[in-house]
Design a protein around this motif. Structure first.
Motif, mmCIF file in Angstrom:
data_model
loop_
_atom_site.group_PDB
_atom_site.id
_atom_site.type_symbol
_atom_site.label_atom_id
_atom_site.label_comp_id
_atom_site.label_asym_id
_atom_site.label_seq_id
_atom_site.Cartn_x
_atom_site.Cartn_y
_atom_site.Cartn_z
ATOM 1 N N SER A 1 4.425 1.069 9.990
ATOM 2 C CA SER A 1 4.805 2.488 10.033
ATOM 3 C C SER A 1 5.690 2.777 11.237
ATOM 4 C CB SER A 1 3.555 3.367 10.085
ATOM 5 O OG SER A 1 2.772 3.182 8.926
ATOM 6 N N ALA B 1 5.812 4.001 2.227
ATOM 7 C CA ALA B 1 6.404 5.041 3.068
ATOM 8 C C ALA B 1 7.164 4.418 4.236
ATOM 9 C CB ALA B 1 5.319 5.988 3.570
ATOM 10 N N SER C 1 0.854 -1.187 0.000
ATOM 11 C CA SER C 1 0.000 0.000 0.000
ATOM 12 C C SER C 1 0.891 1.239 0.000
ATOM 13 C CB SER C 1 -0.911 0.003 1.230
ATOM 14 O OG SER C 1 -0.139 0.221 2.409
ATOM 15 N N PRO D 1 2.928 9.110 -0.336
ATOM 16 C CA PRO D 1 3.374 9.225 1.056
ATOM 17 C C PRO D 1 4.854 8.914 1.241
ATOM 18 C CG PRO D 1 1.218 8.183 0.981
ATOM 19 C CD PRO D 1 1.665 8.331 -0.448
ATOM 20 N N GLN E 1 6.041 11.249 13.359
ATOM 21 C CA GLN E 1 5.465 10.209 12.515
ATOM 22 C C GLN E 1 6.206 10.162 11.180
ATOM 23 O OE1 GLN E 1 3.144 8.314 13.952
ATOM 24 N NE2 GLN E 1 3.170 9.659 15.761
ATOM 25 N N GLN E 2 6.006 9.085 10.415
ATOM 26 C CA GLN E 2 6.696 8.975 9.129
ATOM 27 C C GLN E 2 6.232 10.042 8.141
ATOM 28 O OE1 GLN E 2 5.806 4.959 7.858
ATOM 29 N NE2 GLN E 2 3.976 5.576 6.733
ATOM 30 N N THR E 3 5.076 10.630 8.390
ATOM 31 C CA THR E 3 4.597 11.726 7.550
ATOM 32 C C THR E 3 5.357 13.022 7.789
ATOM 33 O OG1 THR E 3 2.959 12.362 9.201
ATOM 34 C CG2 THR E 3 2.275 10.751 7.528
ATOM 35 N N ASP F 1 1.011 3.580 2.291
ATOM 36 C CA ASP F 1 1.613 3.751 3.616
ATOM 37 C C ASP F 1 2.727 2.743 3.857
ATOM 38 O OD1 ASP F 1 0.070 5.929 4.298
ATOM 39 O OD2 ASP F 1 -1.461 4.747 5.345
ATOM 40 N N GLU F 2 2.576 1.538 3.324
ATOM 41 C CA GLU F 2 3.634 0.538 3.483
ATOM 42 C C GLU F 2 4.885 0.945 2.713
ATOM 43 O OE1 GLU F 2 1.327 -3.680 4.167
ATOM 44 O OE2 GLU F 2 1.200 -2.751 2.178
#
Length: 580
Positions: free
Chosen positions: A563, A420, A415, A464, A529-531, A417-418
């Motif tokens: 994450s 990222a 995905s 992301p 966070q990773q974001t 997010d994955e």
């Protein structure tokens, strides 16, 4: 004009109608299919609605004027977001505007032809615009050409020069992608040089594109790793196939007794021309691509060892001090590297090997970085060699719901997010493995023929993983490794430090949220966070209690990509995490 056309292309892609995506056949290796399609250029990309081109060229032309003249707002500077510890604590105090760096001397393109060389005349060096990366970002904001810039802020120069952070093909697009990546931390770009494209006929050297790329690299202060491959049809030995075939004359000496390059060895002569023209501007030379796969190399292990020996002899002669990397290997347990070493060093010692570093390609599982690093060191230790390790390609194929209609999706693809998570984990584990560089493959989706998993989409929006790349560069640049541990059976913790800060990267492979207790002397810190989003965190009872998100379900053998969360604490020399 090149820049203007790229802007037009971006706007056209934004307006493209999207439909159903194509699903790959079970077991199809997306990684290798992607590599095969790199040379193809979509005809549709070059098609444009004339009215849109005219409008966009006009807009982009204004942008070029801005770049060279200083634009209508030369005194503006970028204001970073208020996202550090004091701001999150309610003290909305900016660290101040990012100061534009002082002028840096740009390398001059020296156009001195080699004596007796068969080549096209060299063009005069292209003038390098004086705009800084910061100024470029400002002007692209004004032109609204790259939507992703609306969600990004440029990093300070000190966080944009760590050789750990590399990218593939940001320069290749010849548009705004390269300065974008330099602005979020990339210091190295990997450029593919296909022999069959640069020298399609004997002595017919076509350097125009490479000249432009090296000019852009100097302009945006990006170091360049060059990977050379692709035997042209005229240079293939016997009936071998072009591209992956063994070059003829490879067994001939690379250098003649008088020190000149042997023209009876086409591979040696081609490399000598590259080194003569670009040698001082190349950070490292990667010799071929994935020769352990028949798709890219039809010769034997001994043939590749000879290819590497010739490259080492020529490049060290023509560009003294240059760094030479073995070809990036993929899906290999060390067998191929071990076999190459046995050919190069048959007596068990190798005083002067023809390489200075070992390259690998890591896909799908970031933990493989630890494995290939350990495997490489174990093999080379037998020969008393300890060269640095480079990861020149890394990523995970992704299933992006926003991908174009021709997207090929591999069963089990990650995905967004994955993907990222892969990026942040890869850089944390690379630090733990003492890896020199990790270059994410690739910068954008340009010319990928259905394989869309670059960090930037064709419509100039960011996945992301792009923001995760910036997060990793911001917090992991210029760190040193402290420890790799598992506070809980399912939790990984990578501890790093740099002046003023202690940084832990944590993630859990549990399918449920996991609470982990991190003892610390500090009473407050920052949770990132990773974001890139961050918030203050307070210690309770001498420890920080961190709640890690659950890992998404994955079907073996696909790895779990959870994450990560970063805990930033003050170092021994700082009472609080540094504000930048």
């Amino acid at each position: 004009m090149k820049f203007a056309v790229s802007v037009a292309s971006g706007l056209i892609k934004t307006a493209r109608t999207k439909g159903l995506r194509t699903t790959a056949l079970p077991g199809q290796r997306l990684l290798h299919a992607t590599r095969l399609s790199k040379k193809s250029i979509s005809v549709s990309k070059r098609a444009a609605v004339s009215v849109l081109i005219v409008a966009t060229v006009t807009l982009a032309s204004c942008g070029l004027v801005f770049l060279q003249t200083g634009g209508p707002f030369p005194n503006q500077v970028h204001q970073p977001p208020v996202d550090r510890l004091e701001a999150r604590s309610g003290k909305a105090t900016r660290a101040g505007p990012v100061k534009l760096p002082t002028a840096r001397t740009t390398p001059t393109v020296v156009a001195t032809p080699a004596a007796g060389a068969q080549a096209n005349p060299r063009a005069a060096p292209t003038a390098v615009p004086t705009a800084s990366v910061e100024q470029f970002w400002l002007r692209m904001h004004a032109l609204q050409w790259m939507p992703v810039l609306d969600r990004l802020s440029i990093l300070p120069p000190a966080e944009r020069d760590d050789p750990l952070f590399g990218i593939n093909d940001s320069l290749a697009e010849e548009n705004g992608i390269a300065p974008l990546f330099q602005g979020i931390g990339a210091s190295i770009d990997r450029v593919e040089v296909h022999w069959d494209q640069v020298e399609p006929a004997p002595g017919d050297f076509r350097f125009d594109r490479l000249d432009r790329l090296f000019t852009l690299a100097a302009q945006w202060h990006l170091n360049v790793v060059v990977v050379v491959d692709g035997t042209p049809a005229w240079a293939v030995a016997g009936s071998d196939r072009a591209g992956a075939g063994l070059p003829r004359g490879l067994g001939a000496p690379a250098l003649l007794p008088d020190g000149s390059v042997n023209t009876d060895n086409p591979w040696a002569f081609f490399l000598s021309r590259l080194a003569d023209r670009y040698g001082k501007r190349v950070t490292a030379w990667e010799i071929w691509n994935e020769p352990n796969l028949p798709t890219y190399w039809s010769g034997s292990v001994a043939d590749y060892a000879r290819l590497l020996e010739v490259a080492g002899a020529v490049l060290r002669h023509e560009a003294p001090g240059t760094r030479i990397l073995t070809a990036g290997l993929v899906e290999d347990d060390g067998t191929y590297l071990n076999a190459v070493m046995q050919v190069l060093c048959p007596r068990g010692t190798c005083a002067t090997p023809p390489f200075d570093g070992v390259a690998w390609h890591v896909y799908n599982n970031p933990e493989d970085i630890l494995k290939v690093a350990a495997r490489t060191r174990a093999i080379l230790a037998r020969y008393q060699l300890h060269p640095p390790i480079w990861i020149t390609e890394a990523n995970v194929p992704v299933d992006d719901p926003s991908a174009p209609a021709d997207a090929v999706v591999q069963p089990g693809a990650a995905s967004l997010d994955e993907q990222a998570a892969f990026v942040v984990q890869a850089y944390a584990l690379a630090r733990a493995a003492d890896v020199q560089t990790v270059a994410i493959y690739r910068a954008s989706d340009e010319d990928e023929a259905g394989h869309y998993w670059g960090l930037i989409r064709g419509d100039r929006t960011g996945r992301p993983a792009l923001f995760a790349y910036r997060t990793a560069a911001e917090w992991l640049s210029h760190t040193t490794f402290v420890r790799l541990s598992h506070p809980l059976p399912t939790v990984t913790r990578v501890q790093l430090r740099r002046p003023g800060e202690q940084i832990s990267v944590l993630w859990s492979e549990s399918s449920a949220p996991t609470n982990v207790r991190i003892p610390a002397r500090a009473t407050r810190g920052l949770l990132v966070q990773q974001t890139g989003a961050s918030e203050p965190i307070q210690a309770v009872g001498g420890a920080f209690l961190i709640r890690l998100p659950p890992a998404p379900p994955r079907t073996p053998p696909m790895p779990v990509l959870a994450s990560p969360v970063l805990l930033v604490l003050p170092g021994a020399d700082s009472p609080t995490p540094a504000l930048r």
